[in-house]
Design a protein around this motif. Structure first.
Motif, PDB file in Angstrom:
ATOM      1  N   CYS A  38       0.838  -1.202   0.000  1.00  0.00           N
ATOM      2  CA  CYS A  38       0.000   0.000   0.000  1.00  0.00           C
ATOM      3  C   CYS A  38       0.872   1.250   0.000  1.00  0.00           C
ATOM      4  O   CYS A  38       0.638   2.178  -0.780  1.00  0.00           O
ATOM      5  CB  CYS A  38      -0.901   0.030   1.236  1.00  0.00           C
ATOM      6  SG  CYS A  38      -2.227  -1.148   1.123  1.00  0.00           S
ATOM      7  N   ILE A  39       1.870   1.254   0.881  1.00  0.00           N
ATOM      8  CA  ILE A  39       2.740   2.430   0.984  1.00  0.00           C
ATOM      9  C   ILE A  39       3.465   2.654  -0.350  1.00  0.00           C
ATOM     10  O   ILE A  39       3.491   3.757  -0.893  1.00  0.00           O
ATOM     11  CB  ILE A  39       3.767   2.255   2.135  1.00  0.00           C
ATOM     12  CG1 ILE A  39       3.054   2.220   3.480  1.00  0.00           C
ATOM     13  CG2 ILE A  39       4.816   3.367   2.106  1.00  0.00           C
ATOM     14  CD1 ILE A  39       3.948   1.824   4.648  1.00  0.00           C
ATOM     15  N   TYR A  40       4.017   1.563  -0.884  1.00  0.00           N
ATOM     16  CA  TYR A  40       4.839   1.692  -2.084  1.00  0.00           C
ATOM     17  C   TYR A  40       3.998   1.967  -3.335  1.00  0.00           C
ATOM     18  O   TYR A  40       4.206   2.961  -4.037  1.00  0.00           O
ATOM     19  CB  TYR A  40       5.675   0.421  -2.258  1.00  0.00           C
ATOM     20  CG  TYR A  40       6.605   0.516  -3.430  1.00  0.00           C
ATOM     21  CD1 TYR A  40       7.697   1.383  -3.402  1.00  0.00           C
ATOM     22  CD2 TYR A  40       6.379  -0.214  -4.586  1.00  0.00           C
ATOM     23  CE1 TYR A  40       8.532   1.507  -4.492  1.00  0.00           C
ATOM     24  CE2 TYR A  40       7.219  -0.097  -5.672  1.00  0.00           C
ATOM     25  CZ  TYR A  40       8.283   0.766  -5.614  1.00  0.00           C
ATOM     26  OH  TYR A  40       9.099   0.889  -6.701  1.00  0.00           O
ATOM     27  N   LEU A  41       3.040   1.086  -3.580  1.00  0.00           N
ATOM     28  CA  LEU A  41       2.220   1.190  -4.792  1.00  0.00           C
ATOM     29  C   LEU A  41       1.324   2.433  -4.743  1.00  0.00           C
ATOM     30  O   LEU A  41       1.192   3.157  -5.743  1.00  0.00           O
ATOM     31  CB  LEU A  41       1.369  -0.083  -4.894  1.00  0.00           C
ATOM     32  CG  LEU A  41       0.941  -0.577  -6.258  1.00  0.00           C
ATOM     33  CD1 LEU A  41       2.094  -0.655  -7.223  1.00  0.00           C
ATOM     34  CD2 LEU A  41       0.297  -1.951  -6.122  1.00  0.00           C
ATOM     35  N   GLY A  42       0.737   2.683  -3.590  1.00  0.00           N
ATOM     36  CA  GLY A  42      -0.116   3.862  -3.432  1.00  0.00           C
ATOM     37  C   GLY A  42       0.680   5.139  -3.659  1.00  0.00           C
ATOM     38  O   GLY A  42       0.186   6.098  -4.254  1.00  0.00           O
TER      39      GLY A  42
ATOM     40  N   LYS B 298      11.677   9.198  -1.438  1.00  0.00           N
ATOM     41  CA  LYS B 298      12.688   8.130  -1.525  1.00  0.00           C
ATOM     42  C   LYS B 298      12.645   7.249  -0.273  1.00  0.00           C
ATOM     43  O   LYS B 298      12.622   6.020  -0.353  1.00  0.00           O
ATOM     44  CB  LYS B 298      14.071   8.777  -1.683  1.00  0.00           C
ATOM     45  CG  LYS B 298      15.227   7.794  -1.679  1.00  0.00           C
ATOM     46  CD  LYS B 298      16.560   8.509  -1.875  1.00  0.00           C
ATOM     47  CE  LYS B 298      16.976   9.316  -0.671  1.00  0.00           C
ATOM     48  NZ  LYS B 298      18.300   9.968  -0.825  1.00  0.00           N
ATOM     49  N   TRP B 299      12.606   7.886   0.892  1.00  0.00           N
ATOM     50  CA  TRP B 299      12.612   7.138   2.157  1.00  0.00           C
ATOM     51  C   TRP B 299      11.302   6.394   2.377  1.00  0.00           C
ATOM     52  O   TRP B 299      11.290   5.281   2.904  1.00  0.00           O
ATOM     53  CB  TRP B 299      12.913   8.071   3.341  1.00  0.00           C
ATOM     54  CG  TRP B 299      14.296   8.635   3.226  1.00  0.00           C
ATOM     55  CD1 TRP B 299      14.637   9.933   3.018  1.00  0.00           C
ATOM     56  CD2 TRP B 299      15.527   7.905   3.247  1.00  0.00           C
ATOM     57  NE1 TRP B 299      16.000  10.052   2.917  1.00  0.00           N
ATOM     58  CE2 TRP B 299      16.573   8.840   3.056  1.00  0.00           C
ATOM     59  CE3 TRP B 299      15.857   6.557   3.404  1.00  0.00           C
ATOM     60  CZ2 TRP B 299      17.909   8.469   3.021  1.00  0.00           C
ATOM     61  CZ3 TRP B 299      17.195   6.181   3.366  1.00  0.00           C
ATOM     62  CH2 TRP B 299      18.202   7.116   3.181  1.00  0.00           C
ATOM     63  N   LEU B 300      10.208   7.030   1.948  1.00  0.00           N
ATOM     64  CA  LEU B 300       8.901   6.369   2.086  1.00  0.00           C
ATOM     65  C   LEU B 300       8.851   5.111   1.216  1.00  0.00           C
ATOM     66  O   LEU B 300       8.394   4.044   1.661  1.00  0.00           O
ATOM     67  CB  LEU B 300       7.779   7.335   1.683  1.00  0.00           C
ATOM     68  CG  LEU B 300       6.359   6.870   1.966  1.00  0.00           C
ATOM     69  CD1 LEU B 300       6.069   6.889   3.455  1.00  0.00           C
ATOM     70  CD2 LEU B 300       5.337   7.745   1.241  1.00  0.00           C
ATOM     71  N   ALA B 301       9.338   5.230  -0.028  1.00  0.00           N
ATOM     72  CA  ALA B 301       9.336   4.081  -0.951  1.00  0.00           C
ATOM     73  C   ALA B 301      10.226   2.959  -0.422  1.00  0.00           C
ATOM     74  O   ALA B 301       9.842   1.779  -0.444  1.00  0.00           O
ATOM     75  CB  ALA B 301       9.802   4.525  -2.333  1.00  0.00           C
ATOM     76  N   LEU B 302      11.401   3.328   0.087  1.00  0.00           N
ATOM     77  CA  LEU B 302      12.302   2.302   0.629  1.00  0.00           C
ATOM     78  C   LEU B 302      11.687   1.642   1.868  1.00  0.00           C
ATOM     79  O   LEU B 302      11.824   0.432   2.060  1.00  0.00           O
ATOM     80  CB  LEU B 302      13.668   2.909   0.961  1.00  0.00           C
ATOM     81  CG  LEU B 302      14.548   3.233  -0.256  1.00  0.00           C
ATOM     82  CD1 LEU B 302      15.819   3.958   0.177  1.00  0.00           C
ATOM     83  CD2 LEU B 302      14.920   1.970  -1.045  1.00  0.00           C
ATOM     84  N   ALA B 303      11.011   2.450   2.694  1.00  0.00           N
ATOM     85  CA  ALA B 303      10.343   1.887   3.874  1.00  0.00           C
ATOM     86  C   ALA B 303       9.267   0.899   3.438  1.00  0.00           C
ATOM     87  O   ALA B 303       9.151  -0.208   3.995  1.00  0.00           O
ATOM     88  CB  ALA B 303       9.724   3.001   4.714  1.00  0.00           C
ATOM     89  N   GLY B 304       8.493   1.271   2.413  1.00  0.00           N
ATOM     90  CA  GLY B 304       7.448   0.379   1.891  1.00  0.00           C
ATOM     91  C   GLY B 304       8.040  -0.931   1.407  1.00  0.00           C
ATOM     92  O   GLY B 304       7.545  -2.020   1.738  1.00  0.00           O
ATOM     93  N   LEU B 305       9.123  -0.840   0.643  1.00  0.00           N
ATOM     94  CA  LEU B 305       9.768  -2.056   0.119  1.00  0.00           C
ATOM     95  C   LEU B 305      10.342  -2.904   1.262  1.00  0.00           C
ATOM     96  O   LEU B 305      10.308  -4.139   1.214  1.00  0.00           O
ATOM     97  CB  LEU B 305      10.872  -1.680  -0.877  1.00  0.00           C
ATOM     98  CG  LEU B 305      10.361  -1.173  -2.238  1.00  0.00           C
ATOM     99  CD1 LEU B 305      11.489  -0.506  -3.036  1.00  0.00           C
ATOM    100  CD2 LEU B 305       9.758  -2.320  -3.042  1.00  0.00           C
TER     101      LEU B 305
ATOM    102  N   ALA C 100      -7.104  -1.101  -4.679  1.00  0.00           N
ATOM    103  CA  ALA C 100      -8.024  -0.150  -4.034  1.00  0.00           C
ATOM    104  C   ALA C 100      -7.469   0.300  -2.682  1.00  0.00           C
ATOM    105  O   ALA C 100      -7.432   1.507  -2.394  1.00  0.00           O
ATOM    106  CB  ALA C 100      -9.402  -0.785  -3.854  1.00  0.00           C
ATOM    107  N   VAL C 101      -7.022  -0.654  -1.879  1.00  0.00           N
ATOM    108  CA  VAL C 101      -6.516  -0.279  -0.540  1.00  0.00           C
ATOM    109  C   VAL C 101      -5.183   0.464  -0.667  1.00  0.00           C
ATOM    110  O   VAL C 101      -4.889   1.365   0.125  1.00  0.00           O
ATOM    111  CB  VAL C 101      -6.446  -1.519   0.397  1.00  0.00           C
ATOM    112  CG1 VAL C 101      -5.303  -2.410   0.101  1.00  0.00           C
ATOM    113  CG2 VAL C 101      -6.399  -1.094   1.855  1.00  0.00           C
TER     114      VAL C 101
END
Lengths: 150, 177
Positions: free
Chosen positions: A14-18, A51-58, B17-18
């Motif tokens: 969610c974090i990464y893709l969103g 950048k940090w948000l994406a890395l955190a998501g991954l 969606a989520v």
């Protein structure tokens, strides 16, 4: 443990893709109404944070995935895709994006300024291609992950 | 095979969606919002308004997609027996599912409040359509509206995280409640 793994993996995606989808479908069109100088400032500041948000998501995806996957062909695809995504985020966040915002020196003449400008435009074009590629890979890897669990 | 394809399709739609809802909210809140402080307020208002308008479309799309993909997933998994014959409120699966539905309804209500009550207030103030006695009062009202939007957005974020946890408990077990 599987519930926690599933929660972490889904949250990571969610974090990464969103984040990618929001950048693509919200930020990119919204910046068209801004003055170029302000777009540059906003883009640079957002890039630093994103950048940090994406890395955190991954990272959270990898953490959650540890509880969910066992070795088979889907796992290899997911792992390779994940590594490509990490590489792309690091490459864009640490190299391409900061360089696309490079400032000219005070001593620069007209020729230097033009060279820098064309370099920046080329880097922005490269960045756009990389972002689209990243989005495609992310959507594909997420699909493989869903297929694995089905 | 058909059921399996439908299951993958429904799960994928549910994830997208989520992701749009949760990941988008996180990005808007922790990436775009703080970055706006680095540009002049007038420009920040323009980008804030444009991005919020577009993001609200994505939010409503994802809120509509939750129940559609959720129903598809539910029927493709063949989980109907888990909630039939009065099991909906008596089993952990049913209670978890009904809690998810309730929380989704809360997100919809909060979305309605932001879209039709708070956002118009904020945009009318920004465009100068006022009717307030003093500039100080206008600014106070503007700030209080923006604060409420931020509060509700953060509450929605927390609710969405709980929904993900409940969803994971249904995917990998029989519910958590």
């Amino acid at each position: 443990m599987k519930v926690i793994g599933g929660f972490l993996e889904t949250t990571g995606w969610c974090i990464y893709l969103g984040g990618i989808l929001t950048m693509e479908f919200v930020w990119r069109p919204a910046q068209l109404d801004l003055a170029p100088a302000q777009t540059g400032i906003l883009c640079l500041q957002m890039g630093k944070r994103y950048k940090w948000l994406a890395l955190a998501g991954l990272g959270v995806i990898a953490l959650g995935g540890r509880f969910l996957y066992s070795a088979n062909w889907q796992l290899y695809i997911i792992a390779i895709g994940w590594l490509v995504l990490v590489g792309l985020v690091i490459l864009m966040g640490s190299l391409v994006h900061p360089r696309s915002h490079a400032k000219s020196l005070a001593s620069a003449d007209e020729k230097d300024y033009r060279e820098l400008r064309s370099k920046r435009l080329a880097l922005i074009a490269l960045m756009n291609k990389m972002l689209r590629f990243e989005l495609f890979i992310a959507l594909f890897v997420a699909l493989v992950g869903v297929y694995y669990r089905a | 095979m058909t059921s399996s394809v439908m299951q993958v399709f429904a799960s994928y739609l549910h994830l997208i969606a989520v992701a749009i809802y949760l990941g988008g909210s996180i990005t808007m809140e922790f990436v775009l919002g703080p970055a706006q402080k680095y540009i002049p307020p007038a420009q920040a208002q323009i980008v804030g308004q444009k991005s919020a308008d577009r993001f609200l479309l994505l939010v409503w799309g994802s809120l509509a997609l939750f129940p559609i993909s959720g129903m598809l997933l539910f029927f493709s998994l063949g989980d109907q027996h888990m909630v039939s014959k009065g099991h909906f409120f008596n089993t952990s699966y049913g209670q978890t599912l009904s809690t998810m539905m309730f929380l989704w309804a809360v997100l919809v209500v909060n979305g309605l409040v932001i879209t039709f009550v708070l956002r118009p207030k904020l945009t009318s103030k920004l465009s100068g359509d006022l009717g307030m006695p003093s500039a100080g009062d206008k600014i106070k009202l503007l700030e209080s509206t923006a604060t409420w939007i931020t509060r509700i957005t953060r509450i929605d974020l927390a609710i969405a995280l709980v929904i993900v946890l409940l969803g994971a408990s249904l995917s990998y077990g029989n519910g958590i409640l």
